[in-house]
Design an enzyme around this catalytic site. Structure first.
Site, PDB file in Angstrom:
ATOM      1  N   GLU A  42       0.826  -1.210   0.000  1.00 44.63           N
ATOM      2  CA  GLU A  42       0.000   0.000   0.000  1.00 44.63           C
ATOM      3  C   GLU A  42       0.862   1.262   0.000  1.00 44.63           C
ATOM      4  O   GLU A  42       0.529   2.247  -0.652  1.00 44.63           O
ATOM      5  CB  GLU A  42      -0.947  -0.002   1.202  1.00 44.63           C
ATOM      6  CG  GLU A  42      -2.061  -1.033   1.123  1.00 44.63           C
ATOM      7  CD  GLU A  42      -3.047  -0.760  -0.011  1.00 44.63           C
ATOM      8  OE1 GLU A  42      -3.054   0.376  -0.547  1.00 44.63           O
ATOM      9  OE2 GLU A  42      -3.792  -1.677  -0.376  1.00 44.63           O
ATOM     10  N   TYR A 125      -6.521   6.563   4.121  1.00 44.22           N
ATOM     11  CA  TYR A 125      -6.734   5.547   3.101  1.00 44.22           C
ATOM     12  C   TYR A 125      -5.929   4.279   3.404  1.00 44.22           C
ATOM     13  O   TYR A 125      -6.449   3.165   3.386  1.00 44.22           O
ATOM     14  CB  TYR A 125      -6.356   6.047   1.694  1.00 44.22           C
ATOM     15  CG  TYR A 125      -6.179   4.875   0.763  1.00 44.22           C
ATOM     16  CD1 TYR A 125      -7.279   4.212   0.257  1.00 44.22           C
ATOM     17  CD2 TYR A 125      -4.911   4.346   0.485  1.00 44.22           C
ATOM     18  CE1 TYR A 125      -7.142   3.075  -0.531  1.00 44.22           C
ATOM     19  CE2 TYR A 125      -4.755   3.227  -0.296  1.00 44.22           C
ATOM     20  CZ  TYR A 125      -5.872   2.591  -0.799  1.00 44.22           C
ATOM     21  OH  TYR A 125      -5.727   1.447  -1.556  1.00 44.22           O
ATOM     22  N   ASP A 143      -9.979   5.101  -2.834  1.00 45.08           N
ATOM     23  CA  ASP A 143      -8.829   5.598  -3.577  1.00 45.08           C
ATOM     24  C   ASP A 143      -9.318   6.241  -4.874  1.00 45.08           C
ATOM     25  O   ASP A 143     -10.522   6.372  -5.112  1.00 45.08           O
ATOM     26  CB  ASP A 143      -7.824   4.479  -3.842  1.00 45.08           C
ATOM     27  CG  ASP A 143      -8.259   3.533  -4.960  1.00 45.08           C
ATOM     28  OD1 ASP A 143      -9.473   3.471  -5.255  1.00 45.08           O
ATOM     29  OD2 ASP A 143      -7.392   2.859  -5.534  1.00 45.08           O
ATOM     30  N   CYS A 198     -13.009   0.852 -15.762  1.00 43.64           N
ATOM     31  CA  CYS A 198     -13.550   2.206 -15.634  1.00 43.64           C
ATOM     32  C   CYS A 198     -12.402   3.197 -15.463  1.00 43.64           C
ATOM     33  O   CYS A 198     -12.315   3.929 -14.477  1.00 43.64           O
ATOM     34  CB  CYS A 198     -14.519   2.267 -14.447  1.00 43.64           C
ATOM     35  SG  CYS A 198     -15.578   3.730 -14.435  1.00 43.64           S
ATOM     36  N   CYS A 205     -16.194   0.387 -21.359  1.00 37.77           N
ATOM     37  CA  CYS A 205     -17.550   0.210 -20.828  1.00 37.77           C
ATOM     38  C   CYS A 205     -18.181  -1.115 -21.256  1.00 37.77           C
ATOM     39  O   CYS A 205     -19.011  -1.683 -20.538  1.00 37.77           O
ATOM     40  CB  CYS A 205     -18.432   1.376 -21.253  1.00 37.77           C
ATOM     41  SG  CYS A 205     -17.887   2.977 -20.578  1.00 37.77           S
ATOM     42  N   CYS A 208     -17.812  -3.746 -18.646  1.00 35.74           N
ATOM     43  CA  CYS A 208     -18.267  -3.449 -17.289  1.00 35.74           C
ATOM     44  C   CYS A 208     -19.420  -4.358 -16.879  1.00 35.74           C
ATOM     45  O   CYS A 208     -20.412  -4.474 -17.615  1.00 35.74           O
ATOM     46  CB  CYS A 208     -18.699  -1.989 -17.200  1.00 35.74           C
ATOM     47  SG  CYS A 208     -19.300  -1.514 -15.559  1.00 35.74           S
ATOM     48  N   CYS A 214     -25.306   1.995 -14.817  1.00 34.88           N
ATOM     49  CA  CYS A 214     -24.393   3.127 -14.733  1.00 34.88           C
ATOM     50  C   CYS A 214     -25.106   4.438 -15.042  1.00 34.88           C
ATOM     51  O   CYS A 214     -25.652   4.630 -16.134  1.00 34.88           O
ATOM     52  CB  CYS A 214     -23.219   2.926 -15.687  1.00 34.88           C
ATOM     53  SG  CYS A 214     -22.029   4.290 -15.671  1.00 34.88           S
TER      54      CYS A 214
END
Length: 321
Positions: A42, A125, A143, A198, A205, A208, A214
């Site tokens: 991270e 975060y 994030d 995305c 798309c 997705c 959406c």
């Protein structure tokens, strides 16, 4: 807070989680990784893409598999191993965090948000991500990728606001499943969806799993209200600092200031008297090719010393001990 666009919540959760189980990248810090390994990943992944982080992370885990092993290393060696990941102060903060883990947590990564947040270099975060992905905690992880998915899927905007808002955090908390295990998979799934499908530019798309829900698609894919500004690099102090750090990483003994300031030919000849002369000469050549002016180089050196990334002993600069 009510979602601006009404989602079929259970369906969206199930479809994104199922998509994640089927298509998620096989990353070494997923599935069976230690909490320490997840914390390191991270920190490294902050503002740095996976493709650059992965080889360095694997080297670090082989070399320093525990916080104790890492804390026992010198700061200079830590910075040398950080290589070209950028923003090297992250390495020093991680080293300070490992030291605190040894001193206050018996060498283990704590499993609560508040304890994680108290570690050097760990923000909200990172604390939420480690608590969720290392310990299965129900935490709101937000994030850049997650923000973008939420903006399009729920709000109907091409991009989230330039800076994280309280409204975005409230929306993320509202969307988070109640079940801890489902919440962890949801966080990871939405993050992966933003990273792979995305995306900020040229979203895929057609791939997705929730395109039918959406809000951005339903609104006709409106253009963003602003253009993201990438951070400049060429000619900046950051570029000069990075080039100087490359020289110091290559040399295992102090680099005389004249090497950094002098003409490339003279510097290359002088580098022959340092450790790893070829590496030092190559790094010096790249520094000199920047043709930086004297004040900028002086500012970069002073900044590196102030930030604890370099030290000046006599006439030579070197990584901290």
């Amino acid at each position: 807070m009510n979602c601006p666009h009404k989602l079929e919540g259970d369906t969206v959760h199930q479809e994104i989680r199922q998509w994640f189980r089927e298509t998620a990248r096989d990353l070494p810090w997923r599935g069976g990784c230690t909490p320490w390994g997840i914390l390191v990943s991270e920190i490294m992944l902050q503002q740095t893409p996976v493709v650059r982080v992965r080889p360095v992370w694997e080297q670090w885990m082989a070399r320093w598999p525990t916080p104790g092993a890492f804390a026992a290393e010198s700061q200079g060696e830590v910075l040398r191993a950080w290589g070209r990941l950028g923003y090297p102060r992250r390495a020093l903060r991680l080293h300070a965090a490992a030291t605190q883990l040894v001193q206050r947590h018996d060498g283990a990564v704590p499993d609560t948000f508040d304890e994680l947040l108290a570690l050097p270099g760990v923000g909200s975060y990172t604390a939420a991500a480690v608590a969720a992905f290392a310990f299965g905690r129900r935490e709101t992880v937000v994030d850049t990728n997650i923000r973008r998915v939420h903006a399009r899927l729920v709000i109907g905007q091409a991009l989230p606001s330039p800076a994280l808002t309280a409204a975005e955090m409230a929306l993320a908390a509202e969307l988070l499943p109640e079940d801890p295990a489902e919440s962890v998979e949801w966080n990871a799934g939405v993050m992966e969806l933003g990273a792979l499908v995305c995306t900020a530019r040229s979203p895929k798309c057609g791939l997705c799993p929730v395109i039918d829900q959406c809000a951005w698609i339903a609104a006709g894919q409106p253009e963003p209200t602003y253009l993201p500004k990438g951070q400049p690099w060429a000619g900046t102090d950051r570029q000069v600092r990075g080039a100087v750090m490359a020289v110091l990483r290559a040399a295992e003994s102090p680099v005389h200031a004249d090497l950094l300031w002098g003409p490339a030919v003279e510097a290359a000849a002088a580098a022959a008297h340092t450790d790893h002369p070829d590496d030092v000469a190559a790094a010096l050549q790249k520094l000199h090719e920047l043709n930086t002016h004297a004040l900028q180089l002086q500012r970069a050196l002073a900044g590196l010393v102030t930030d604890g990334l370099a030290q000046l002993s006599g006439d030579g600069y070197h990584l901290p001990h």
